[in-house]
Motif scaffolding. Sequence first.
Motif, short mmCIF file in Angstrom:
data_model
loop_
_atom_site.label_atom_id
_atom_site.label_comp_id
_atom_site.label_asym_id
_atom_site.label_seq_id
_atom_site.Cartn_x
_atom_site.Cartn_y
_atom_site.Cartn_z
N ASP A 44 -16.48 4.82 3.64
CA ASP A 44 -16.51 3.58 4.42
C ASP A 44 -16.07 2.36 3.61
N LEU A 45 -15.83 2.52 2.33
CA LEU A 45 -15.41 1.41 1.50
C LEU A 45 -13.93 1.09 1.76
N PRO A 46 -13.54 -0.18 1.65
CA PRO A 46 -12.13 -0.52 1.89
C PRO A 46 -11.25 0.06 0.79
N ALA A 47 -10.01 0.29 1.14
CA ALA A 47 -9.07 0.83 0.17
C ALA A 47 -8.76 -0.22 -0.90
N VAL A 48 -8.49 0.24 -2.08
CA VAL A 48 -8.12 -0.65 -3.17
C VAL A 48 -6.71 -1.16 -2.92
N SER A 49 -6.54 -2.48 -3.05
CA SER A 49 -5.24 -3.08 -2.79
C SER A 49 -4.43 -3.15 -4.08
N ASN A 50 -3.16 -2.87 -3.97
CA ASN A 50 -2.25 -2.99 -5.11
C ASN A 50 -1.47 -4.30 -5.07
N VAL A 51 -1.75 -5.15 -4.05
CA VAL A 51 -1.05 -6.41 -3.91
C VAL A 51 -1.67 -7.41 -4.87
N ALA A 52 -0.82 -8.18 -5.51
CA ALA A 52 -1.31 -9.19 -6.46
C ALA A 52 -2.09 -10.26 -5.72
#
Length: 167
Positions: A44-52
């Motif tokens: 249920d945790l949000p995905a890790v973002s690779n956007v700066a």
Amino acid sequence: MSEHQHSVAPAKPPQKRKRTSVAPPREPSAERPEIPESAIPPADLPAVSNVAPCSSRSPTAPLQDDGPLMIHNRSVEEYQQLYHEVVDDMLKYKNGRYRPYSLNLGRRIKQKLWERLNRPSFTESVNEDGLVTINVSYGVGVYPPLHDLDTSLEPEAEMPQKKRAKN
């Protein structure tokens, strides 16, 4: 007939007991420190973002310099003066006693402030990159915004008991 004598021990004030607790000894982990379990399942945790982060991107709207704080194009002092000119008299009866606050009084105050501030109207826009911009226009608003909240599912407020006057 014999008399019984009762001896009364002097009263001792109650003493607080000291609470002590001893944590069970931990076994040190050489690999990594112990991490407590989360109440949120990993799925249920949000995905890790690779956007700066936004600070590294060039903003689409130009940044304004950090000049003095302005409220509806007025300095803080000017806004406070306008606010008190509008509100102070509305909070009191003509004899100087304070009025009880009510939703209706709050709405009348809001209406008067809105009129004195030249009827501001706000619009919000969101760019494709997610930047939110709030724009204000003056002299165009027809009515001040009224937000009625549905409080029907809220518990009833408890009224404090009124104190009796001493005679």
